[in-house]
Design an enzyme around this catalytic site. Structure first.
Site, PDB file in Angstrom:
ATOM      1  N   TYR A  21       0.937  -1.274   0.038  1.00 30.33           N
ATOM      2  CA  TYR A  21       0.079  -0.160   0.168  1.00 30.33           C
ATOM      3  C   TYR A  21       0.876   1.162  -0.071  1.00 30.33           C
ATOM      4  O   TYR A  21       1.672   1.548   1.009  1.00 30.33           O
ATOM      5  CB  TYR A  21      -0.823   0.055   1.045  1.00 30.33           C
ATOM      6  CG  TYR A  21      -2.086  -1.138   1.076  1.00 30.33           C
ATOM      7  CD1 TYR A  21      -2.143  -2.012   0.160  1.00 30.33           C
ATOM      8  CD2 TYR A  21      -2.659  -1.498   2.249  1.00 30.33           C
ATOM      9  CE1 TYR A  21      -3.099  -2.992   0.319  1.00 30.33           C
ATOM     10  CE2 TYR A  21      -3.687  -2.671   2.522  1.00 30.33           C
ATOM     11  CZ  TYR A  21      -3.527  -3.394   1.423  1.00 30.33           C
ATOM     12  OH  TYR A  21      -4.745  -4.327   1.400  1.00 30.33           O
ATOM     13  N   TRP A  35     -12.729  -7.879   2.510  1.00 28.73           N
ATOM     14  CA  TRP A  35     -12.243  -6.566   2.058  1.00 28.73           C
ATOM     15  C   TRP A  35     -13.324  -5.919   0.987  1.00 28.73           C
ATOM     16  O   TRP A  35     -14.048  -6.794   0.417  1.00 28.73           O
ATOM     17  CB  TRP A  35     -10.840  -6.415   1.504  1.00 28.73           C
ATOM     18  CG  TRP A  35     -10.502  -7.513   0.472  1.00 28.73           C
ATOM     19  CD1 TRP A  35      -9.831  -8.540   0.372  1.00 28.73           C
ATOM     20  CD2 TRP A  35     -10.423  -7.126  -1.227  1.00 28.73           C
ATOM     21  NE1 TRP A  35      -9.635  -9.216  -0.919  1.00 28.73           N
ATOM     22  CE2 TRP A  35      -9.953  -8.481  -1.714  1.00 28.73           C
ATOM     23  CE3 TRP A  35     -10.818  -5.980  -1.899  1.00 28.73           C
ATOM     24  CZ2 TRP A  35      -9.685  -8.112  -3.055  1.00 28.73           C
ATOM     25  CZ3 TRP A  35     -10.726  -6.052  -3.270  1.00 28.73           C
ATOM     26  CH2 TRP A  35     -10.146  -7.256  -3.978  1.00 28.73           C
ATOM     27  N   GLN A  52      -8.466 -13.701   3.619  1.00 29.34           N
ATOM     28  CA  GLN A  52      -8.866 -12.263   3.437  1.00 29.34           C
ATOM     29  C   GLN A  52      -9.483 -12.137   2.010  1.00 29.34           C
ATOM     30  O   GLN A  52      -8.737 -11.867   1.133  1.00 29.34           O
ATOM     31  CB  GLN A  52      -7.707 -11.344   3.893  1.00 29.34           C
ATOM     32  CG  GLN A  52      -8.405  -9.758   3.639  1.00 29.34           C
ATOM     33  CD  GLN A  52      -7.311  -8.715   4.196  1.00 29.34           C
ATOM     34  OE1 GLN A  52      -7.071  -7.610   3.456  1.00 29.34           O
ATOM     35  NE2 GLN A  52      -6.514  -9.059   5.258  1.00 29.34           N
TER      36      GLN A  52
HETATM   37  N1  LIG Z   1      -6.241  -8.311   0.577  1.00 26.10           N
HETATM   38  C1  LIG Z   1      -6.505  -7.729  -0.275  1.00 26.10           C
HETATM   39  O1  LIG Z   1      -6.123  -8.213  -1.670  1.00 26.10           O
HETATM   40  C2  LIG Z   1      -7.317  -6.189  -0.221  1.00 26.10           C
HETATM   41  C3  LIG Z   1      -7.840  -5.553  -1.583  1.00 26.10           C
HETATM   42  C4  LIG Z   1      -8.292  -4.456  -1.121  1.00 26.10           C
HETATM   43  C5  LIG Z   1      -8.441  -4.054  -0.120  1.00 26.10           C
HETATM   44  N2  LIG Z   1      -8.104  -4.749   0.969  1.00 26.10           N
HETATM   45  C6  LIG Z   1      -8.397  -4.246   2.448  1.00 26.10           C
HETATM   46  O2  LIG Z   1      -9.642  -3.724   2.507  1.00 26.10           O
HETATM   47  C7  LIG Z   1      -9.736  -2.490   2.997  1.00 26.10           C
HETATM   48  C8  LIG Z   1     -10.975  -1.866   2.674  1.00 26.10           C
HETATM   49  O3  LIG Z   1     -11.172  -2.003   1.147  1.00 26.10           O
HETATM   50  P1  LIG Z   1     -11.796  -0.586   0.494  1.00 26.10           P
HETATM   51  O4  LIG Z   1     -11.188   0.578   0.740  1.00 26.10           O
HETATM   52  O5  LIG Z   1     -12.201  -1.213  -1.121  1.00 26.10           O
HETATM   53  O6  LIG Z   1     -13.282  -1.065   1.382  1.00 26.10           O
HETATM   54  P2  LIG Z   1     -14.620  -0.282   1.093  1.00 26.10           P
HETATM   55  O7  LIG Z   1     -15.351   0.117   2.468  1.00 26.10           O
HETATM   56  O8  LIG Z   1     -15.555  -1.273   0.192  1.00 26.10           O
HETATM   57  O9  LIG Z   1     -14.751   0.946   0.366  1.00 26.10           O
HETATM   58  C9  LIG Z   1     -13.894   2.008   1.017  1.00 26.10           C
HETATM   59  C10 LIG Z   1     -14.154   3.572   0.240  1.00 26.10           C
HETATM   60  O10 LIG Z   1     -15.906   3.663   0.047  1.00 26.10           O
HETATM   61  C11 LIG Z   1     -16.095   5.173   0.335  1.00 26.10           C
HETATM   62  N3  LIG Z   1     -16.620   5.126   1.751  1.00 26.10           N
HETATM   63  C12 LIG Z   1     -16.451   4.295   2.854  1.00 26.10           C
HETATM   64  N4  LIG Z   1     -17.408   4.624   3.664  1.00 26.10           N
HETATM   65  C13 LIG Z   1     -18.408   5.628   3.178  1.00 26.10           C
HETATM   66  C14 LIG Z   1     -19.789   5.954   3.691  1.00 26.10           C
HETATM   67  N5  LIG Z   1     -19.978   5.720   4.907  1.00 26.10           N
HETATM   68  N6  LIG Z   1     -20.175   6.703   2.803  1.00 26.10           N
HETATM   69  C15 LIG Z   1     -19.894   7.231   1.618  1.00 26.10           C
HETATM   70  N7  LIG Z   1     -18.563   6.682   0.985  1.00 26.10           N
HETATM   71  C16 LIG Z   1     -18.020   5.881   1.878  1.00 26.10           C
HETATM   72  C17 LIG Z   1     -14.901   5.672   0.624  1.00 26.10           C
HETATM   73  O11 LIG Z   1     -14.128   6.158  -0.672  1.00 26.10           O
HETATM   74  P3  LIG Z   1     -13.923   7.617  -1.323  1.00 26.10           P
HETATM   75  O12 LIG Z   1     -14.349   8.836  -0.173  1.00 26.10           O
HETATM   76  O13 LIG Z   1     -12.645   7.522  -1.763  1.00 26.10           O
HETATM   77  O14 LIG Z   1     -15.011   7.836  -2.388  1.00 26.10           O
HETATM   78  C18 LIG Z   1     -13.697   4.642   1.148  1.00 26.10           C
HETATM   79  O15 LIG Z   1     -12.375   4.897   0.834  1.00 26.10           O
HETATM   80  C19 LIG Z   1      -8.443  -1.764   2.534  1.00 26.10           C
HETATM   81  O16 LIG Z   1      -8.083  -0.643   3.114  1.00 26.10           O
HETATM   82  C20 LIG Z   1      -7.386  -3.025   2.701  1.00 26.10           C
HETATM   83  O17 LIG Z   1      -7.233  -3.041   4.029  1.00 26.10           O
HETATM   84  C21 LIG Z   1      -7.406  -6.015   0.854  1.00 26.10           C
END
Ligand SMILES: NC(=O)c1ccc[n+]([C@@H]2O[C@H](COP(=O)([O-])OP(=O)(O)OC[C@H]3O[C@@H](n4cnc5c(N)ncnc54)[C@H](OP(=O)(O)O)[C@@H]3O)[C@@H](O)[C@H]2O)c1
Length: 315
Positions: free
Chosen positions: A55, A209, A180
């Site tokens: 990251y 995730w 995960q």
């Molecule tokens: N293992 C893997 O391969 C893998 C891959 C991907 C992720 N991950 C892990 O999973 C975590 C979460 O992934 P993700 O960030 O894609 O999760 P997500 O919770 O599906 O999306 C998060 C994004 O959605 C928006 N958001 C979140 N809450 C909100 C709300 N209440 N209202 C409006 N918009 C909202 C924000 O984006 P904006 O504000 O930018 O629009 C935020 O950055 C990552 O940080 C990482 O730790 C792991």
């Protein structure tokens, strides 16, 4: 906040957790802002913070290490994870899951995160160029040497998980306790059909995730793509999620959320938390308001709405 055991282990993780991918050290570089989000997460009871060497090429681990140091959170209050697999440089050995890379990379993660140990260390993908035996032995040694307390896999196939678990058990090594995978209302088949049948009987807990489908499920894209949002920055991600089918589902979920009296983000997270085998949903947040909204999902009950939601998702 509610807490669940991570699979069959004794480790308790908050059902809502916070990850650093794309956001911290990436789209959000202001340390004060990250600190406010993390402080809100901690105040709401989040103890599990997910990270990876990949990251922001180490930048996310570094900034989160600094933020926890600045806030002064006692280390034992935190469940910290990181991951290894993706290339860290052009060097041929600075990638994958060889014993060399795993053992070297974990030390670099610890240094960046300013901690003596990780709670969870993930193999970020399976490495087809390293024997499974070498991978399991390397992760087992990471744990036995005290650099991590547990290890897990991410986006491994059911067969790879089953073989790694069996090899560890047969050879007195440390077995993985968590997987995960990606899992949300809009991306569910792989977990439900392939992964769960293997992880559940082995006591391997899921920390999932993109439970909000990267924001799609919050409804923020109902009227187009807001400036500065993730889809505004990642064209391919926007194309992948902004399909007609998904739009219809997300719009239909609004009336369910309104009936329950919750936001669509809370509905989406609470739905994942009702699914078998899930220990925690790893959310992302670029704003304090988002984490405030998402934290409330821990208390949302959906029993009476489960059938209605299922009908929308399978329509
Ligand atoms: N293992 C893997 O391969 C893998 C891959 C991907 C992720 N991950 C892990 O999973 C975590 C979460 O992934 P993700 O960030 O894609 O999760 P997500 O919770 O599906 O999306 C998060 C994004 O959605 C928006 N958001 C979140 N809450 C909100 C709300 N209440 N209202 C409006 N918009 C909202 C924000 O984006 P904006 O504000 O930018 O629009 C935020 O950055 C990552 O940080 C990482 O730790 C792991």
């Amino acid at each position: 906040m509610k807490y669940r055991n991570l699979g069959a282990s004794g480790l308790k993780v908050s059902v809502i957790s916070l990850g650093a991918w794309i956001t911290y050290g990436g789209s959000v570089t202001d340390k004060k802002k990250i600190t406010k989000i993390v402080e809100r997460a901690l105040a709401g009871g989040i103890n599990f913070f997910d990270n990876a060497d990949a990251y922001a090429q180490g930048g996310a681990e570094r900034v989160m290490g600094e933020v926890f140091g600045d806030i002064g959170v006692p280390r034992h209050h935190l469940v910290l994870s990181s991951k290894v697999y993706w290339p860290q440089s052009d060097n041929i050995n600075d990638r994958g899951l060889s014993r060399k890379h795993v053992l070297e990379s974990v030390d670099r993660s610890l240094e960046r995160m300013q901690t003596d140990y990780l709670d969870l260390y993930f193999a970020h993908r399976f490495d087809l160029e390293t024997p499974l035996e070498e991978i399991v032995e390397a992760f087992s040694d990471v744990v036995r040497s005290g650099r991590a307390l547990y290890w897990g896999t991410s986006e491994w196939s059911a067969l790879q998980i089953a073989e790694a678990h069996a090899y560890a058990k047969a050879n007195g090594l440390v077995a993985p306790i968590t997987e995960q995978p990606q899992y949300s209302m809009l991306y569910r088949e792989r977990v439900e059909n392939e992964i769960l049948p293997v992880t559940e009987p082995r006591g391997i807990g899921l920390v999932v995730w993109s439970p909000l489908a990267q924001g799609m499920l919050t409804g923020k894209y109902d009227g187009g793509i807001p400036k500065g949002s993730r889809f505004a920055q990642l064209e391919q991600t926007a194309e992948r999620f902004l399909t007609e089918e998904n739009r219809h589902k997300v719009e239909a979920l609004k009336s369910v959320a309104d009936d329950v009296g919750v936001s669509r983000a809370q509905l989406a997270l609470a739905w994942v938390l009702r699914q078998p085998g899930v220990s925690s949903v790893i959310t992302g947040a670029t704003k304090v308001d988002q984490i405030r909204d998402n934290l409330k999902a821990a208390d949302v009950e959906l029993d009476e709405k489960a059938a209605e939601i299922e009908a929308i998702l399978t329509s």
